[in-house]
Design a protein around this motif. Structure first.
Motif, short mmCIF file in Angstrom:
data_model
loop_
_atom_site.label_atom_id
_atom_site.label_comp_id
_atom_site.label_asym_id
_atom_site.label_seq_id
_atom_site.Cartn_x
_atom_site.Cartn_y
_atom_site.Cartn_z
N LEU A 208 38.35 81.81 64.20
CA LEU A 208 38.45 82.70 65.35
C LEU A 208 37.90 84.08 65.03
N ALA A 209 38.16 84.55 63.81
CA ALA A 209 37.67 85.88 63.41
C ALA A 209 36.15 85.91 63.35
N VAL A 210 35.56 84.85 62.81
CA VAL A 210 34.11 84.83 62.60
C VAL A 210 33.35 84.62 63.91
N THR A 211 34.06 84.22 64.97
CA THR A 211 33.40 84.00 66.26
C THR A 211 33.86 85.03 67.28
N ALA A 212 35.03 84.80 67.86
CA ALA A 212 35.50 85.65 68.97
C ALA A 212 35.66 87.11 68.56
N VAL A 213 36.36 87.36 67.47
CA VAL A 213 36.60 88.75 67.04
C VAL A 213 35.31 89.40 66.60
N ALA A 214 34.51 88.68 65.79
CA ALA A 214 33.26 89.25 65.29
C ALA A 214 32.29 89.56 66.42
N LEU A 215 32.20 88.65 67.40
CA LEU A 215 31.30 88.88 68.53
C LEU A 215 31.77 90.07 69.36
N GLY A 216 33.07 90.14 69.60
CA GLY A 216 33.60 91.24 70.40
C GLY A 216 33.41 92.59 69.74
N THR A 217 33.67 92.64 68.42
CA THR A 217 33.53 93.92 67.72
C THR A 217 32.07 94.28 67.45
N SER A 218 31.15 93.33 67.63
CA SER A 218 29.72 93.61 67.43
C SER A 218 29.04 94.12 68.69
N LEU A 219 29.78 94.23 69.79
CA LEU A 219 29.18 94.70 71.03
C LEU A 219 28.52 96.08 70.90
N PRO A 220 29.13 97.05 70.18
CA PRO A 220 28.44 98.35 70.04
C PRO A 220 27.07 98.22 69.38
N GLU A 221 26.97 97.39 68.32
CA GLU A 221 25.68 97.17 67.67
C GLU A 221 24.67 96.55 68.64
N LEU A 222 25.14 95.60 69.46
CA LEU A 222 24.24 94.95 70.42
C LEU A 222 23.70 95.96 71.42
N ILE A 223 24.56 96.81 71.94
CA ILE A 223 24.15 97.81 72.94
C ILE A 223 23.17 98.81 72.33
N VAL A 224 23.53 99.34 71.15
CA VAL A 224 22.67 100.34 70.49
C VAL A 224 21.31 99.73 70.14
N THR A 225 21.31 98.51 69.62
CA THR A 225 20.07 97.88 69.19
C THR A 225 19.15 97.57 70.37
N LEU A 226 19.70 96.99 71.43
CA LEU A 226 18.88 96.68 72.61
C LEU A 226 18.31 97.96 73.23
N ARG A 227 19.13 99.00 73.32
CA ARG A 227 18.68 100.26 73.91
C ARG A 227 17.56 100.86 73.07
N ALA A 228 17.72 100.85 71.74
CA ALA A 228 16.71 101.41 70.86
C ALA A 228 15.40 100.62 70.94
N ALA A 229 15.50 99.29 70.99
CA ALA A 229 14.30 98.47 71.06
C ALA A 229 13.57 98.68 72.38
N TYR A 230 14.31 98.76 73.48
CA TYR A 230 13.70 99.00 74.79
C TYR A 230 12.98 100.35 74.84
N ASN A 231 13.52 101.34 74.12
CA ASN A 231 12.91 102.67 74.10
C ASN A 231 11.84 102.82 73.03
N LYS A 232 11.42 101.67 72.45
CA LYS A 232 10.34 101.64 71.46
C LYS A 232 10.72 102.31 70.14
N HIS A 233 12.02 102.33 69.84
CA HIS A 233 12.46 102.88 68.56
C HIS A 233 12.87 101.72 67.66
N ALA A 234 11.88 100.95 67.19
CA ALA A 234 12.16 99.73 66.44
C ALA A 234 12.91 100.01 65.15
#
Length: 315
Positions: A208-234
């Motif tokens: 459960l930790a490696v899936t549900a908890v890890a995915l939930g707590t990784s949301l900030p990284e997902l948001i920051v990474t997608l936003r940076a990639a969209y803005n051409k800051h690879a």
């Protein structure tokens, strides 16, 4: 009862991510009020802020005094790091079609990623991360962080500037206090609901930790990474994942381990760690090739699906 705990876990994860985002924002405002340079704010407050959910959840987990709570730490870190690379980097590459990197990304950052990843494997393979190993991890992170700051300052000195604070001091401190308490409360909810779901479903806490908890707590990284990639800051997109993974390994494992020896489940040793190593090596080669194409991102996503299948023993 099962449905209730699932809802509790989802709501706790949402509250955890929201409070971490607001806490990081308030901390950034305080840093700017103190007139700290931009690069200091970026490599400390912002980079650590995206990993706050994992950190607070891990500390609360070991503080419960239950074996499952301590076991949750390694599951969350390994699951989060694998998700950061295979899911987040893979999804980002598929969405934006291609991530092109500058030469700098293959230098300091990938070395830190390799060192931290190798040390986690060495300490976890015997089935336990001890207090002394946790202390070594924290000291290593402090040394690496100081070195990285000095390196960053040397390379980006021409870009350093100060930012004015946009809120008054009292409001900033109030937000830090309120959302700090919110972080602790939400983390307790995540730990409590995860342990309860493990008991009700018969699934291991690690699964459960490696899936549900890890995915939930990784949301900030997902948001920051997608936003940076969209803005051409690879570089920012890729660098955010590397910085988060290094912090996850050395600080989020190290700090709880200093409180309580951390058990490593057999699933983490025989499934989690091999996928963690494979994902880390793939990411290092991505940095060396200086690009991540859409088809490579699709392969990352496929591997993440295999990882989930192995964790839940679907095949």
């Amino acid at each position: 009862m099962l449905t209730g705990w699932i809802i509790a876990l989802v709501l706790s994860l949402v509250a955890l991510v929201f409070c971490a985002d607001r806490f990081t924002h308030a901390s950034t405002q305080l840093a700017r009020l103190l007139r700290l340079p931009e690069f200091i704010v970026g490599v400390t407050v912002v980079s650590i802020g995206t990993s706050l959910p994992e950190l607070i959840t891990s500390i609360v987990g070991v503080s419960t005094g239950r074996a499952g709570g301590a076991e949750l730490v390694l599951g969350t870190v390994i699951g989060s790091n694998v998700a950061n690379i295979l899911l987040i980097a893979g999804l980002t590459a598929v969405v934006v079609k291609k991530i092109a990197l500058e030469h700098r990304i293959i230098e300091l950052e990938t070395v830190l990623l390799a060192i931290s990843g190798g040390f986690l494997v060495l300490t976890a393979m015997d089935g336990e991360v001890t207090r002394s190993e946790g202390l070594f991890m924290v000291v290593a992170y402090i040394i690496l962080a100081v070195f990285a700051v000095k390196q960053y300052k040397t390379e980006r000195v021409d870009r350093i500037r100060h930012f004015p604070a946009t809120q008054n001091t009292a409001m900033i401190l109030l937000n830090i206090g309120v959302f700090g308490v919110g972080l602790a409360g939400a983390a307790w909810g995540v730990v409590r609901s995860t342990l309860s779901l493990a008991e009700l479903t018969g699934l291991s806490t690690s699964a459960l930790a490696v899936t549900a908890v890890a995915l939930g707590t990784s949301l900030p990284e997902l948001i920051v990474t997608l936003r940076a990639a969209y803005n051409k800051h690879a570089d920012l997109a890729i660098g955010n994942i590397i910085g988060s993974n290094v912090f996850n390994v050395l600080a989020i494992v190290g700090i709880p381990a200093m409180i309580h020896n951390l058990p490593v489940s057999s699933d983490m040793i025989f499934i989690g760690l091999p996928f963690f190593v494979a994902a880390t090596v793939l990411y290092i080669f991505t940095g060396m090739s200086k690009k991540l194409n859409a088809y490579e991102g699709a392969i990352f996503l496929l591997l993440y699906g295999v990882f989930l299948g192995k964790i839940f023993h679907w095949f």
